[in-house]
Scaffold this active site. Structure first.
Site, PDB file in Angstrom:
ATOM      1  N   HIS A 163     106.637 -47.601 -47.432  1.00 23.32           N
ATOM      2  CA  HIS A 163     105.722 -48.771 -46.590  1.00 23.32           C
ATOM      3  C   HIS A 163     104.418 -49.064 -47.617  1.00 23.32           C
ATOM      4  O   HIS A 163     103.443 -49.573 -47.208  1.00 23.32           O
ATOM      5  CB  HIS A 163     105.304 -48.868 -45.169  1.00 23.32           C
ATOM      6  N   SER A 284      90.098 -61.396 -69.616  1.00 22.44           N
ATOM      7  CA  SER A 284      89.897 -62.685 -68.859  1.00 22.44           C
ATOM      8  C   SER A 284      89.328 -63.507 -69.691  1.00 22.44           C
ATOM      9  O   SER A 284      88.285 -63.024 -70.505  1.00 22.44           O
ATOM     10  CB  SER A 284      89.213 -62.522 -67.860  1.00 22.44           C
ATOM     11  N   LYS A 290      87.299 -57.877 -67.312  1.00 19.77           N
ATOM     12  CA  LYS A 290      88.811 -57.638 -66.925  1.00 19.77           C
ATOM     13  C   LYS A 290      89.643 -56.968 -68.051  1.00 19.77           C
ATOM     14  O   LYS A 290      89.808 -57.411 -68.994  1.00 19.77           O
ATOM     15  CB  LYS A 290      89.203 -59.101 -66.433  1.00 19.77           C
ATOM     16  N   GLU A 297     103.212 -58.144 -64.968  1.00 17.30           N
ATOM     17  CA  GLU A 297     103.192 -59.259 -64.003  1.00 17.30           C
ATOM     18  C   GLU A 297     104.214 -60.257 -64.615  1.00 17.30           C
ATOM     19  O   GLU A 297     105.125 -60.830 -63.880  1.00 17.30           O
ATOM     20  CB  GLU A 297     101.822 -59.892 -64.253  1.00 17.30           C
TER      21      GLU A 297
END
Ligand code: ARG
Length: 506
Positions: A163, A284, A290, A297
Site C-alpha cells: 500500500h 527545470s 531541480k 516519467e
C-alpha cells in the site's frame, strides 16, 4: 485490353476512372509499408522460385524476375528505393519496379497465384518476428543489469512496501531482482507471440487458395517460417497475432512502468533512496535546484500509448467479417508505434538502471524508522513464548500504538522493554535489539523465495541462467532466419548464373 491497361493502376482493368487524388492520399499505405520493403522483396523472390519449381513460370522468366528483384534489393539497401505514393503500397511498388525492369510480359507473371492479401500479412509477420527477437534481447539486457545491481545489494536493507506504506525490511537486491523476475514472464509471453507470428500465410492467395498447383512448403522454408497458416481464409483475414504481440508488449510496458514509478518516487527528497544518473534526468527552466526523473516519467506515460495501440488494433479487428478487409491495413502503424516505443524505452532504461546510485544509508534509516520490524517482533513472541500469532499481533500492535503517541520507535529499546513487560512479556535489551535490527530481519527469513540474502543470491543465479538461456534461444532463432535468407540467396545466385533450378535443394 493491353497489358498496360487504360489507367495507371495495375488493377485498373475494370475501372473507367483513376482513383481520385484525395482517395489515393486517404488510402495509400507507403509510410507504414516502408518498414516491410525488404520482406516484400524476399517474399517475392521466394514466391517466384516456388512458381518456377512447380512449373508455373519458366526458368527463363524466373531468371529475369530474380535479376530485377535483386536490383530492387540493392537499391533498397543503398537507401535509394523510395516508395511512390501513387502506387498505393509496397507490393505495387515492388511489382512496378519489376515490370519496369523486366517488362510487363515477364514482370506480369510474378503475381500468379498470389494476392496482396496474403503478401501483406506475410510481410508483416516477417517484420514482426525480427522485432520481437530484438525486444527480447533488449529485455535480457535490462534483466542482466537489474540482476548485476541486485547481486551487489543482497544485504543492503531498505523498507519493503505494501500500500506504499512501510511493511517489512527487504534488501535492495530483493527489490531489483523482483523486477528481473517479472520480466522473465514477459520473455515467455513474447516468445509465445513469436511462435504464433512466425507462420506462413503466403499461398493463401486472395482468400480461397489457388487453382495453380503451388507448393506452400517451399515458400515457408525459403522465408524462414516455422510452419504454415494452413487455412487460406483464416490466413488472410486474421490479425490476432498482431493483437497478441501488442498484448505482450503492453504487459511488458506495464511491468517496466512499475519500476519507472519507483524510480520517480525513490529519487524524491522524501524517499532519497536512489539517485538517477545526471545523463538520464533533466532540470527545470525556472527552478535551478531541480533534478527531475523525466525518463522514468515519460516511460510511465508512454506505457499508456502502447495500451492505446492495443485497443486501436482490437477495435479494428472486432466484428470484421471473414476474409481480407481493408480495415486490416490499419494494423501496421499501431504495431510499429508500439514496437518503436518499447524499443526506445528499453534503450534508455537499461543504462539508467545501470547508472543509478543506491543510497544504502538512507535506505537503512527508512527501514528502521517506521516499525517495519513489528512483524518480526510478533513472530519472535510466537516462536519463543508459544503464543498464538493473533495474540502477539495484538501485543505488538498496542506497543506500536503507544510508541507512536510518544514519538518513539522500536529502536527505543528501553521503552519497548517496559511496554512489553507491562503486557507480560519480558525481553532483554539484547533480544529486542536483535529482533528489530533490519539486517537480522533479512537473515531470519528462511522461506523459499524470501528476502534472505542466500535466497536472493539463489534467485539471482536462477534468473541469470534463464536470461542466458534466452540469449541462446535468440541466437539459434536468428541463425535459423539467416540460414533461410542465405538459402534463398544461394538459389538466386544459382539461377542468375544460368544453372538449372533442378540442381537446387528446396
Ligand atoms: N495496403 C494493404 C494492407 O496493408 C495491402 C493489401 C491490400 N489489398 C487489397 N486488396 N487492397 O493491408
Amino acid at each position: 485490353m493491353s497489358d498496360e491497361g487504360k489507367f495507371k493502376k495495375l488493377w485498373g482493368g475494370r475501372f473507367s476512372a483513376d482513383l481520385a487524388q484525395e482517395a489515393l492520399e486517404f488510402s495509400e499505405s507507403t509510410a507504414a509499408d516502408s518498414r516491410i520493403i525488404a520482406e516484400d522483396i524476399w517474399g517475392s523472390q521466394a514466391h517466384a522460385i516456388m512458381l518456377a519449381e512447380c512449373g508455373i513460370i519458366s526458368e527463363d522468366d524466373l531468371g529475369e524476375i530474380l535479376r530485377c528483384l535483386q536490383e530492387a534489393r540493392s537499391e533498397y539497401e543503398a537507401g535509394r528505393l523510395e516508395l511512390r505514393r501513387d502506387l498505393e503500397d509496397v507490393h505495387m511498388n515492388v511489382e512496378v519496379y519489376l515490370r519496369e525492369g523486366a517488362g510487363p510480359e515477364i514482370g506480369g507473371r510474378l503475381h500468379t497465384a498470389r494476392s496482396r492479401n496474403d503478401q501483406v500479412v506475410t510481410d508483416t509477420r516477417m517484420h514482426l518476428r525480427v522485432r520481437l527477437l530484438d525486444i527480447r534481447a533488449a529485455v535480457a539486457d535490462l534483466q542482466e543489469t537489474l540482476l548485476q545491481r541486485a547481486a551487489q545489494h543482497t544485504e543492503t536493507v531498505m523498507p519493503g512496501y505494501t500500500h506504499t506504506q512501510h511493511a517489512q525490511p527487504i534488501s535492495a537486491g530483493f527489490w531489483l531482482s523482483g523486477h528481473a523476475s517479472a520480466l522473465q514472464r514477459d520473455q515467455q509471453r513474447i516468445a509465445a507471440a513469436y511462435q504464433r507470428t512466425n507462420l506462413c500465410p503466403l499461398g493463401a492467395a486472395a482468400l480461397a487458395g489457388t487453382s495453380f498447383a503451388i507448393d506452400r512448403e517451399i515458400t515457408t522454408r525459403l522465408l524462414g517460417f516455422d510452419g504454415i497458416v494452413e487455412h487460406a481464409l483464416d490466413a488472410v483475414g486474421s490479425r490476432d497475432f498482431v493483437a497478441e504481440a501488442l498484448s505482450a508488449l503492453a504487459i511488458l510496458a506495464t511491468n517496466i512502468s512499475r519500476l519507472a514509478e519507483e524510480l520517480v518516487l525513490f529519487s524524491t527528497y522524501e524517499y532519497g533512496m536512489i539517485e538517477i544518473p545526471d545523463a538520464f534526468a533533466s532540470g527545470s527552466s525556472i527552478m535551478p535546484q531541480k533534478k527531475n526523473a523525466c525518463i522514468a516519467e515519460l516511460t510511465r506515460a508512454r506505457t499508456g500509448t502502447i495500451f492505446g495501440r492495443l485497443m486501436q488494433v482490437l477495435t479494428s479487428l472486432k466484428a470484421l467479417p471473414s476474409g481480407y478487409n481493408r480495415d486490416l491495413q490499419e494494423d501496421k502503424p499501431p504495431l510499429w508505434h508500439a514496437l518503436d516505443t518499447i524499443d526506445s524505452i528499453l534503450r534508455v532504461f537499461t543504462p539508467m538502471v545501470q547508472g543509478m546510485v543506491l543510497n544504502a544509508e538512507r535506505m537503512r534509516e527508512l527501514a528502521s524508522a517506521n516499525f517495519a520490524a513489528a512483524t518480526e517482533l510478533a513472530n519472535f513472541l510466537v516462536r519463543e513464548r508459544g503464543l498464538p500469532f493473533r495474540t502477539c499481533h495484538q501485543i505488538v500492535g498496542e506497543l506500536v500504538g503507544t510508541l507512536i503517541k510518544e514519538g518513539k520507535t522500536l529502536d527505543d529499546y528501553e521503552r519497548v522493554q517496559e511496554l512489553l513487560s507491562a503486557q507480560g512479556q519480558q525481553l532483554t535489551i539484547d533480544e529486542i535489539a536483535q529482533v528489530v535490527d533490519p539486517t537480522a530481519c533479512l537473515q531470519r527469513q528462511v522461506s523459499l523465495g524470501s528476502t534472505n540474502p542466500e535466497q536472493v543470491a539463489g534467485m539471482i543465479q536462477g534468473l541469470g541462467s534463464s536470461v542466458a538461456q534466452t540469449r541462446e534461444e535468440l541466437a539459434a532463432v536468428r541463425n535459423q532466419l539467416q540460414q533461410a535468407r542465405a538459402h534463398t540467396d544461394q538459389i538466386i545466385q544459382h539461377v542468375l548464373a544460368g544453372s538449372p533450378l533442378s540442381e537446387c535443394e528446396m
